[in-house]
Design an enzyme around this catalytic site. Structure first.
Site, PDB file in Angstrom:
ATOM      1  CB  THR A  98      -0.797  -0.025   1.329  1.00 37.14           C
ATOM      2  OG1 THR A  98      -1.358  -1.319   1.489  1.00 37.14           O
ATOM      3  CG2 THR A  98      -1.888   0.996   1.364  1.00 37.14           C
ATOM      4  CB  VAL A 126     -13.460  -4.184  -0.457  1.00 35.01           C
ATOM      5  CG1 VAL A 126     -13.188  -2.781   0.072  1.00 35.01           C
ATOM      6  CG2 VAL A 126     -14.515  -4.159  -1.559  1.00 35.01           C
ATOM      7  CG  ASP A 155      -6.170  -2.662   5.232  1.00 34.28           C
ATOM      8  OD1 ASP A 155      -5.815  -3.145   4.138  1.00 34.28           O
ATOM      9  OD2 ASP A 155      -5.380  -2.122   6.013  1.00 34.28           O
ATOM     10  N   GLY A 183      -4.646  -7.038   4.601  1.00 35.62           N
ATOM     11  CA  GLY A 183      -5.864  -6.248   4.770  1.00 35.62           C
ATOM     12  C   GLY A 183      -6.983  -6.926   5.512  1.00 35.62           C
TER      13      GLY A 183
END
Lengths: 309, 309
Positions: B176, B205, B207, B230
């Site tokens: 990320t 999806v 975090d 995540g």
């Protein structure tokens, strides 16, 4: 071990006159039925998660609640549902947003939890997964009721985007459905399901799809399902915060939930239901009413709608 | 008033040998550039949110980080990005999941925050909104680098679904990007942006799109951007929990972040960066390395990658 279940069908109520007697009675019947479905599983030694999913499924099928069939419509006239579940024993979680045609969105969230390495899926890809799992699908029209179509038209002509509880679809049940339960083994679980907000922008994701906002569960603290103005609930990460208040401040579930709903949230935005691993239940809300019900072991089930019940 | 900024470019690192010297040097350069972009805004009296967006945009454009251009690929070979932002002064938040072709996903999250009544949008509808807002779009291919294509092939042939840091794309930067900042007015903000997990199921999806999991900000406590596995970060609502630990347990941001990363999270799952409204910064991680950097007012900027730096 005491087992217990609590359910809600949304907290977007103002007063009995706005709701109407017939709708109120039908909603009470549906709540009793949902409560019974969940309690039956618990009394037979079933899991808290199974009880939550069963209770929520009854409300998803009932066109009076804003979830599954009878979901409110997005601005483009479509139904786009959000749901999530969490298991307090394992802290596993599942969530879905923007799902159409799947009859039981909370069950889909559970399948995402159990059958993928992920927590959350969205939109078309979530639908593809639901098809792979042979979940029950219905046509898009099956979900849409005349009542919700009228409600969308009203919201559009008032040009109100849904967030204003007073103007948008005044006095009409909206919000969310949810269940929390504690089973005979002291495991807690939570499930939340919704059509979201009437006249919402298509693509909007609400708190019902967000672990830590609309749904959370941890045997150490509580299981919680929230309902109300989703954007505020996300920004305050309400469900996770309730769990943290219990763990970090040593409050019990009743005190912690009361604190959040009456001291932290803005007035008239919603409520929540929560249960701890002793089966202790609480159902605070700060709106005019919240469709709700609860049952503790083989005690008499209770259904309520307004403040002073 | 002290102002400060911290950034990360993912914590999915094992050791220098796996990363390679050239990639490490290029990453360090990009981190320095991102830090400089954010710090310039802060030193000129700009807002924490502007600084975060500017720093993140540099990393989104850099193909070495897993965000924007150079995002990892989903199992179907597409780029699907997640991002979120939160402003600690107002506790307003914005988030987007499953977005393609938008060059700056964190900026899109900010636009959702500012220009809609919602917090979060997903997929095609988020893209339609980005187009309405005249955001910079690029072709799908613009985002895809040969490196990521190779990485996906490798993950597919190893049949590893991404969650296993050791097997999936061993030693290759993933994760990320994110930034947190405190401006001269004591306001904090956070921004997070990602391509998610290599070989993820399309529709997943993570975090980074979840307020309370990957991103949170509150002037009273801190601003935080997380990076790592995540699904675990969602289930532990890491970002919201950090804020709660500071508020409810009276820990400072350094103690609270340390507690979460080293005492609560599983080993080798990720890290986070956080700042409080005094400009106090922390950047703990429990993997082999985390691309990171920080700068306090006009002090010398620091860029680091491995544990003992």
């Amino acid at each position: 071990m005491t087992y217990s279940i609590a359910i809600h069908g949304g907290a977007g109520l103002t007063c009995p006159e706005d709701l109407g007697q017939e709708r109120e009675e039908l909603a009470r019947e549906a709540l009793a039925k949902a409560l019974n479905a969940g309690n039956k599983i618990l009394s037979a030694g079933g899991s808290a998660m199974d009880a939550c999913i069963a209770a929520v499924a009854i409300m998803e099928d009932d066109p009076r609640f804003n979830a599954g069939r009878g979901s409110v419509l997005a601005a483009d006239g479509t139904v786009r549902m959000d749901a999530s579940v969490m298991d307090g024993a394992t802290r596993e979680a599942g969530a879905v947003c923007g799902i159409s045609t799947v009859r039981y969105a909370a069950e889909l969230a559970r399948k995402i939890m159990k059958r993928t390495p992920h927590v959350m899926l969205y939109g078309e890809d979530a639908l593809a997964f639901a098809k792979d799992e042979n979940m029950i699908l219905e046509s898009e029209n099956w979900f849409i009721t005349p009542y919700r179509t009228e409600q969308l038209e009203e919201a559009k002509s008032a040009n109100c985007i849904i967030l204003d509880h007073e103007k948008a679809s005044k006095g009409r049940p909206k919000g969310t459905v949810g269940a929390v339960a504690c089973d005979q083994f002291g495991n807690v679980a939570a499930a939340t399901s919704t059509g979201g907000l009437c006249n919402k922008r298509p693509g909007r994701v609400g708190d019902s799809a967000i672990i830590g906002a609309g749904t959370y569960a941890d045997n150490k603290t509580c299981a919680v399902s929230a309902t109300g103005h989703g954007e505020l609930f996300i920004r305050s990460h309400v469900a996770g915060r309730l769990s943290d208040l219990i763990e970090m401040k040593g409050l019990d579930v009743v005190q912690a939930a009361k604190h959040i709903v009456f001291s932290e949230l803005d007035e008239d935005v919603g409520g929540l239901i929560a249960v701890d691993s002793n089966g202790q239940i609480t159902l605070p809300f700060n709106t005019g009413g919240m469709f709700r019900g609860w049952q503790i072991a083989n005690e008499k089930p209770v259904v309520a709608v307004w403040r002073n019940e």
